[in-house]
Design a protein around this motif. Structure first.
Motif, PDB file in Angstrom:
ATOM      1  N   ILE A 286       0.854  -1.188   0.000  1.00 42.87           N
ATOM      2  CA  ILE A 286       0.000   0.000   0.000  1.00 42.87           C
ATOM      3  C   ILE A 286       0.893   1.244   0.000  1.00 42.87           C
TER       4      ILE A 286
ATOM      5  N   HIS B  69       0.308   4.309   0.636  1.00 46.75           N
ATOM      6  CA  HIS B  69      -0.199   5.445   1.419  1.00 46.75           C
ATOM      7  C   HIS B  69      -0.471   4.993   2.846  1.00 46.75           C
ATOM      8  N   SER B  70      -0.647   5.947   3.726  1.00 46.78           N
ATOM      9  CA  SER B  70      -0.930   5.634   5.125  1.00 46.78           C
ATOM     10  C   SER B  70      -2.321   5.019   5.246  1.00 46.78           C
ATOM     11  N   VAL B  71      -2.470   4.075   6.163  1.00 43.04           N
ATOM     12  CA  VAL B  71      -3.779   3.490   6.442  1.00 43.04           C
ATOM     13  C   VAL B  71      -4.193   3.768   7.890  1.00 43.04           C
TER      14      VAL B  71
ATOM     15  N   TYR C  96      -7.901   3.684   9.189  1.00 40.18           N
ATOM     16  CA  TYR C  96      -8.767   2.926   8.278  1.00 40.18           C
ATOM     17  C   TYR C  96      -9.508   1.873   9.090  1.00 40.18           C
TER      18      TYR C  96
ATOM     19  N   ARG D 104     -12.905   0.348   4.615  1.00 35.30           N
ATOM     20  CA  ARG D 104     -12.479   1.657   4.120  1.00 35.30           C
ATOM     21  C   ARG D 104     -11.725   1.544   2.799  1.00 35.30           C
ATOM     22  N   CYS D 105     -11.006   0.456   2.588  1.00 34.91           N
ATOM     23  CA  CYS D 105     -10.234   0.275   1.352  1.00 34.91           C
ATOM     24  C   CYS D 105     -11.143   0.271   0.126  1.00 34.91           C
TER      25      CYS D 105
ATOM     26  N   LEU E  22      -5.781  -5.909   4.913  1.00 35.45           N
ATOM     27  CA  LEU E  22      -4.507  -5.750   5.620  1.00 35.45           C
ATOM     28  C   LEU E  22      -3.916  -7.072   6.103  1.00 35.45           C
TER      29      LEU E  22
ATOM     30  N   PRO F 257       1.295  -1.538   4.379  1.00 34.62           N
ATOM     31  CA  PRO F 257       1.856  -0.244   3.952  1.00 34.62           C
ATOM     32  C   PRO F 257       3.347  -0.384   3.697  1.00 34.62           C
TER      33      PRO F 257
END
Length: 145
Positions: free
Chosen positions: A63, A65-67, A70, A78-79, A120, A125
């Motif tokens: 990923i 970007h930051s999660v 989330y 949220r993804c 996840l 990330p």
């Protein structure tokens, strides 16, 4: 009934032994990020970055970007608000792979399969943090940097 009691005893014994081994190796189970907040020396996740190269065939993409914050639970993911089939065109995010819509028997479903719903578990990330343990892994030929 006997099998259930035996199973409970075996599970309890396994937990007891693994806890003792962790303690013997200096692992403090009370100091996890969920309990104590951000650990000292942890890496700050970038808000957004370029996608990293894959290191082997069928590696789940990391990923970029930051999660933080989330929510992925049985009621919401949220993804999928960016990567879902209904949204990826407007957000510009990569679409969820068609393989994520197949159940364990290969049957195609109309929604993301339950075994692929918790993103996840496989997608993490990306960061340039130093490995926690020594690692001699090298990417497959033709992969990686």
């Amino acid at each position: 009934m006997k099998n259930r009691v035996l199973f409970k005893w075996m599970a309890a014994l396994t937990l007891l032994i693994s806890g003792a081994l962790w303690a013997a190796n200096g692992v403090d189970l009370t100091q996890s990020p969920e309990v104590s907040g951000t650990p000292e020396g942890s890496v700050k996740m970038p808000k957004q970055q370029g996608r990293m190269a894959l290191n082997y065939v069928n590696q789940p993409p990391m990923i970029p970007h930051s999660v933080d914050g989330y929510q992925v639970s049985k009621n919401t993911n949220r993804c999928l608000q960016c990567h879902g089939v209904e949204h990826y065109r407007t957000t510009g995010a990569p679409r969820v792979s068609p393989t994520h819509f197949m159940d364990s028997d290969g049957k195609v479903l109309s929604n993301v399969a339950p075994r692929r719903y918790f993103c996840l578990q496989c997608h993490v990330p990306q960061t340039d943090a130093a490995p926690i343990v020594e690692n001699t892994f090298t990417p497959s030929k033709g992969f990686g940097n």
